[in-house]
Scaffold this motif. Structure first.
Motif, PDB file in Angstrom:
ATOM      1  N   GLU A  58      -3.294  88.585 152.739  1.00  0.00           N
ATOM      2  CA  GLU A  58      -4.438  88.230 151.896  1.00  0.00           C
ATOM      3  C   GLU A  58      -5.717  88.326 152.716  1.00  0.00           C
ATOM      4  O   GLU A  58      -5.794  87.784 153.826  1.00  0.00           O
ATOM      5  N   ASN A 113      -9.486  88.341 146.899  1.00  0.00           N
ATOM      6  CA  ASN A 113      -9.949  87.323 145.940  1.00  0.00           C
ATOM      7  C   ASN A 113     -11.167  87.830 145.167  1.00  0.00           C
ATOM      8  O   ASN A 113     -12.074  88.411 145.759  1.00  0.00           O
ATOM      9  N   GLU A 145      -6.728  88.659 143.245  1.00  0.00           N
ATOM     10  CA  GLU A 145      -6.447  87.244 142.954  1.00  0.00           C
ATOM     11  C   GLU A 145      -7.607  86.648 142.168  1.00  0.00           C
ATOM     12  O   GLU A 145      -8.753  86.721 142.606  1.00  0.00           O
ATOM     13  N   ASP A 175      -4.433  82.654 141.125  1.00  0.00           N
ATOM     14  CA  ASP A 175      -4.566  81.882 142.365  1.00  0.00           C
ATOM     15  C   ASP A 175      -4.719  80.384 142.061  1.00  0.00           C
ATOM     16  O   ASP A 175      -5.188  80.018 140.987  1.00  0.00           O
ATOM     17  N   LYS A 196       0.332  81.923 142.103  1.00  0.00           N
ATOM     18  CA  LYS A 196       0.272  81.282 143.419  1.00  0.00           C
ATOM     19  C   LYS A 196       0.136  79.768 143.231  1.00  0.00           C
ATOM     20  O   LYS A 196      -0.838  79.294 142.646  1.00  0.00           O
ATOM     21  N   GLU A 232       1.399  78.557 148.500  1.00  0.00           N
ATOM     22  CA  GLU A 232       0.306  78.556 149.479  1.00  0.00           C
ATOM     23  C   GLU A 232       0.410  77.330 150.378  1.00  0.00           C
ATOM     24  O   GLU A 232       0.926  76.296 149.967  1.00  0.00           O
TER      25      GLU A 232
HETATM   26 MG    MG Z   1      -6.489  83.597 147.230  1.00  0.00          MG
END
Ligand code: MG
Ligand code: C2E
Ligand code: MG
Ligand code: MG
Length: 277
Positions: A58, A113, A145, A175, A196, A232
């Motif tokens: 990421e 992101n 994301e 996310d 996530k 996460e």
């Molecule tokens: Mg993220």
């Protein structure tokens, strides 16, 4: 309340506020020049299929201010967003991330992101397609994301945008799931590839039965919808083992690897192949 405390207190209070405001203004001004001065850089954090296979990274934006040092994204991204600078910065991150991924083994994905302003701005799908094309990265190696807050407004357009990205072959992750609205209608209506689970539910996973129940539920929900699920903020062996046993598809967190600059990835991959063999 300031009035009741007397003049002295009230004045001190507003002076502190003024200083805070001036600092914010100063940061806003420097944010505008940060991109051209090369003060931004991107770090990459591994995404791991348990127990140890790396599946991608990421991209996480960093700002090193010449005087203030490293400023966390939770501070400057909302500022950039409200100043209308985030789509330009975001486009830069996308390019950096795609270029970095181009140098990695071909099975690795890169996740980027997208803030609400970037997602909602006209022409996102064209910009993504053009960037992939210019860099020469296969669309299915890019994951975007987004958080639920992005989807609050303009629902039909949002669906169009996500569907177009989906047709391009880009993957889409939801996310920070569980911390915002967690409206299940998003999961019914939008074509996510991955959910996530926010680190808020992972941090006390080993001791808190409520977190366990919630995480189990999200994993089952994702799999029932044929989506992948990533946890996460995995910091301990115990959390990783529990998540693996429960069928969580991917892990991300300091246990598996901290965010690192692009130049450190080669060495990281060498080290991890030693661990695995
Ligand atoms: Mg993220
Ligand atoms: P996020 O997308 O949820 O990213 C994960 C955050 O968790 C990152 O924080 C990462 O450094 C941190 N993290 C990773 N592993 C662990 C762990 O084991 N424990 C703990 N406590 N934290 C861990 P970071 O880098 O500070 O970024 C914060 C947020 O800023 C990101 O959350 C994302 O929403 C936003 N952000 C970062 N880069 C970008 C960007 O390029 N564009 C946009 N729009 N937003 C970004
Ligand atoms: Mg997250
Ligand atoms: Mg998060």
């Amino acid at each position: 309340a300031a009035k009741r405390d007397g003049r002295g207190r009230a004045r001190t209070f507003s002076r502190a506020m003024l200083i805070a405001l001036e600092q914010r203004e100063m940061f806003r001004r420097s944010l505008r020049i940060a991109l051209q001065e090369g003060q931004f850089f991107v770090e990459y954090q591994p995404l791991v299929k348990p127990p140890f296979s790396i599946v991608g990274f990421e991209a996480l934006l960093r700002w090193r201010h010449p005087l203030a040092g490293l400023i966390p994204p939770s501070v400057f991204i909302p500022m950039a967003e409200s100043d209308g600078l985030m789509s330009e910065i975001g486009q830069w991150v996308l390019e950096q991330a795609c270029r970095a991924a181009r140098t990695w083994p071909a099975q690795f994905t890169v996740a980027v992101n997208l803030s609400p302003a970037e997602f909602l701005r006209e022409g996102l799908t064209d910009r993504v397609a053009q960037t992939l094309d210019a860099v020469g990265l296969r669309a299915d190696r890019l994951e975007l994301e987004i958080t639920e807050s992005v989807l609050l407004e303009r629902t039909t357009n949002n669906l169009d945008t996500l569907n177009t990205l989906n047709v391009l072959g880009v993957q889409i992750s939801l996310d920070d799931f569980g911390t915002q609205y967690s409206s299940l209608s998003y999961l019914k209506n939008f074509p996510f590839d991955t959910i996530k689970i926010d680190k808020y539910f992972i941090k006390d996973l080993e001791s808190d039965e409520k977190s366990q129940t919630i995480v189990r539920f999200i994993i089952a929900l994702a799999h029932g919808l044929r989506m992948r699920v990533t946890a996460e903020g995995v910091e301990t062996r115990g959390q990783a083992n529990w998540l693996q046993t429960e069928g969580c598809d991917q892990l991300q967190g300091y246990l598996l690897g901290v965010p690192m600059p692009a130049e450190a990835i080669d060495e990281f991959l060498r080290q991890s192949s030693l661990v695995m063999s």
